[in-house]
Design an enzyme around this catalytic site. Structure first.
Site, PDB file in Angstrom:
ATOM      1  N   ASP A   6       2.965  -4.883   7.986  1.00 19.07           N
ATOM      2  CA  ASP A   6       1.819  -4.072   7.973  1.00 19.07           C
ATOM      3  C   ASP A   6       0.675  -5.160   7.935  1.00 19.07           C
ATOM      4  OD1 ASP A   6      -0.613  -2.714   6.991  1.00 19.07           O
ATOM      5  OD2 ASP A   6       0.316  -2.057   5.326  1.00 19.07           O
ATOM      6  N   GLN A  49      -4.763  -5.628   7.153  1.00 20.36           N
ATOM      7  CA  GLN A  49      -5.617  -6.637   6.278  1.00 20.36           C
ATOM      8  C   GLN A  49      -5.666  -7.875   6.864  1.00 20.36           C
ATOM      9  OE1 GLN A  49      -8.252  -5.356   4.384  1.00 20.36           O
ATOM     10  NE2 GLN A  49      -7.279  -3.409   3.639  1.00 20.36           N
ATOM     11  N   CYS A  60      -4.748   2.260  -3.535  1.00 18.20           N
ATOM     12  CA  CYS A  60      -3.485   2.789  -3.176  1.00 18.20           C
ATOM     13  C   CYS A  60      -2.075   1.966  -3.541  1.00 18.20           C
ATOM     14  CB  CYS A  60      -3.594   3.138  -1.589  1.00 18.20           C
ATOM     15  SG  CYS A  60      -4.758   4.519  -1.364  1.00 18.20           S
ATOM     16  N   HIS A 104       0.756  -1.350   0.085  1.00 12.61           N
ATOM     17  CA  HIS A 104      -0.111   0.209  -0.007  1.00 12.61           C
ATOM     18  C   HIS A 104       0.909   1.167   0.073  1.00 12.61           C
ATOM     19  CE1 HIS A 104      -2.792   2.829   1.754  1.00 12.61           C
ATOM     20  NE2 HIS A 104      -3.854   2.145   1.490  1.00 12.61           N
ATOM     21  N   LYS A 133     -10.240  -0.872  10.498  1.00 12.44           N
ATOM     22  CA  LYS A 133     -10.417  -2.072   9.722  1.00 12.44           C
ATOM     23  C   LYS A 133     -10.637  -3.243  10.547  1.00 12.44           C
ATOM     24  CE  LYS A 133      -7.312  -0.371   6.124  1.00 12.44           C
ATOM     25  NZ  LYS A 133      -8.047   0.197   4.924  1.00 12.44           N
TER      26      LYS A 133
HETATM   27  N1  PMP Z   1      -1.883  -0.839   4.757  1.00 15.45           N
HETATM   28  C1  PMP Z   1      -2.761  -1.597   4.184  1.00 15.45           C
HETATM   29  C2  PMP Z   1      -2.457  -3.129   3.819  1.00 15.45           C
HETATM   30  C3  PMP Z   1      -3.979  -1.018   3.952  1.00 15.45           C
HETATM   31  O1  PMP Z   1      -5.031  -1.913   3.327  1.00 15.45           O
HETATM   32  C4  PMP Z   1      -4.310   0.336   4.358  1.00 15.45           C
HETATM   33  C5  PMP Z   1      -5.767   0.893   4.223  1.00 15.45           C
HETATM   34  N2  PMP Z   1      -6.285   0.870   2.968  1.00 15.45           N
HETATM   35  C6  PMP Z   1      -3.223   1.006   5.194  1.00 15.45           C
HETATM   36  C7  PMP Z   1      -1.935   0.436   5.088  1.00 15.45           C
HETATM   37  C8  PMP Z   1      -3.370   2.327   5.446  1.00 15.45           C
HETATM   38  O2  PMP Z   1      -4.569   2.373   6.728  1.00 15.45           O
HETATM   39  P1  PMP Z   1      -4.841   3.865   7.074  1.00 15.45           P
HETATM   40  O3  PMP Z   1      -5.477   4.643   5.836  1.00 15.45           O
HETATM   41  O4  PMP Z   1      -6.136   3.404   7.904  1.00 15.45           O
HETATM   42  O5  PMP Z   1      -3.946   4.321   7.705  1.00 15.45           O
END
Ligand code: PMP
Length: 407
Positions: free
Chosen positions: A201, A204, A365, A124, A227
């Site tokens: 990270d 998910q 993203c 991401h 999430k």
């Molecule tokens: N890493 C991953 C794998 C994500 O899916 C996301 C959110 N889509 C993020 C980082 C960033 O999360 P946040 O926007 O809540 O900071």
């Protein structure tokens, strides 16, 4: 999870009973954010109605009650991820902020000119740009683990990327864009064989299956509360105490100090050193409630239920010859990305919306991953504990309609 439990859990989520465009809401964008159970909504409302006060400072009763509830969440998170101590649990506003904290603070302390940082092709943007920024500042180089067409990381190339200059690895556990789960234990072991720390990270992964940071032995782990059925504006950074202890503060101000004079300041111990300013008190109280709720349903049962949904959805999508699934290798967790012949993902998502079905269309993203697959965007459906086979059926029915409309 058996049928009756699914029924019970759905009734805990008020939004799922709403109608949109005169249809039942079918929410299949859980990788973007999950819905909130009544318990979470109530805990926030109760905090504001009964004990609203700033934390850590007041000697009066409601401030102490607010502090206790807020700090209880730290213990809840510690247990949830299997950390040794609450000193290792830092409250941030998001996974994004947690990664920025590590890149900036750890990077400032340890990185120097020509050092190397390893990321993967499926990160991401939140796990790319903070490393680019610190690399610009320090003159470091980013190396990328490639992937195979089915979304599997190329572990042999990963092994070969390490040199004496490798200083850090940061990688995603489960891809938000394609849902592939990476064998992180193996990746962590390889990083440690080279004495290189690694950040996972888990944005998910945290909501879908059990996590034990001591077992996987990662050095840092991040996720966002929203999430995992909790409120927005709450993020977690787990870090091994011996690493966090030496890292300089990321932000400064109130609540993170021992003593301040105009000449100098001594910083508070962990975790306060990284928590400058008034935190998102109600958010973290809500997050504690959310994680307790998830555990009351049971992560093993959630994982089983979502695996059934994944299997069902994958088979249903595979039976449609006008759909190509992007990045599926059988490890995928609760998210499926696909493209439809001749129809733009945004058109798909807009038409589904009119039928009450929420799905995500876009680059998720993950520009580098989209470049790898040579697509500007995909449509993604993603599940949570309350998702059902009926919802998948409704989505598949509409996808067939959309294709016949466009062809
Ligand atoms: N890493 C991953 C794998 C994500 O899916 C996301 C959110 N889509 C993020 C980082 C960033 O999360 P946040 O926007 O809540 O900071």
């Amino acid at each position: 999870m058996n049928d009756s439990l699914i029924g019970t859990c759905r009734s805990d989520f008020p939004i799922l009973h709403n109608r949109i465009h005169d249809r039942s809401l079918v929410y299949l964008d859980n990788a973007a954010t999950t819905q909130k159970p009544s318990a979470v909504i109530q805990s926030i409302s109760e905090y504001y109605s009964t004990i609203n006060a700033n934390v850590h400072r007041g000697v009066y009763t409601i401030s102490q009650q607010a502090t206790d509830l807020f700090e209880n969440t730290r213990e809840t998170v510690r247990k949830y991820i299997g950390a040794t101590s609450t000193s290792e649990i830092i409250f941030t506003k998001s996974a994004t902020e947690s990664i920025n904290l590590v890149a900036s603070s750890y990077g400032d302390l340890h990185f120097k000119q020509d050092d190397e940082i390893i990321l993967t092709m499926m990160e991401h943007h939140a796990n790319i740009i903070p490393w680019q920024e610190i690399s610009k500042k320090k003159g470091c180089k980013i190396k990328v683990v490639p992937i195979h067409q089915d979304g599997t990381l190329d572990i042999e190339t990963y092994r070969s990327l390490f040199t004496s200059k490798t200083k850090f690895v940061s990688m995603v556990w489960v891809s938000n864009a394609i849902g592939v789960e990476n064998p992180i234990t193996e990746f962590i072991r390889i990083a440690h064989d080279h004495n290189v720390p690694i950040l996972i990270d888990a944005s998910q992964r945290i909501q879908h299956a059990n996590i034990d940071v001591q077992k996987i032995d990662c050095d840092f782990l991040v996720f966002s509360g929203h999430k995992a059925y909790g409120p927005s504006g709450t993020g977690i950074l787990y870090g091994k105490e011996r690493l966090l202890e030496h890292m300089p503060p990321y932000q400064s101000g109130g609540d993170m100090i021992k003593k301040v004079t105009f000449e100098t300041t001594t910083f508070a111990d962990l975790p306060s050193k990284f928590e400058a300013g008034t935190p998102n008190i109600e958010g973290f109280i809500g997050l504690g409630t959310a994680l307790n709720y998830v555990q009351s349903i049971g992560l093993d049962d959630i994982a089983k239920h979502e695996a059934i949904l994944m299997n069902y959805a994958i088979n249903a999508l595979k039976s449609l010859d006008f759909i190509s699934i992007i990045g599926y290798n059988g490890t995928n967790v609760s998210a499926i990305s696909f493209v439809m012949n001749g129809v733009h993902p945004h058109d798909i998502a807009s038409i589904l919306d009119k039928k009450g079905i929420c799905v995500r269309a876009g680059h998720h993203c993950a520009h580098p991953l989209m470049q790898f697959y040579k697509v500007p965007s995909t449509t993604r459906i993603s599940f949570a504990m309350y998702s059902t086979v009926d919802e998948i059926d409704a989505c598949i029915r509409e996808l067939k309609e959309i294709y016949s409309l466009f062809s």
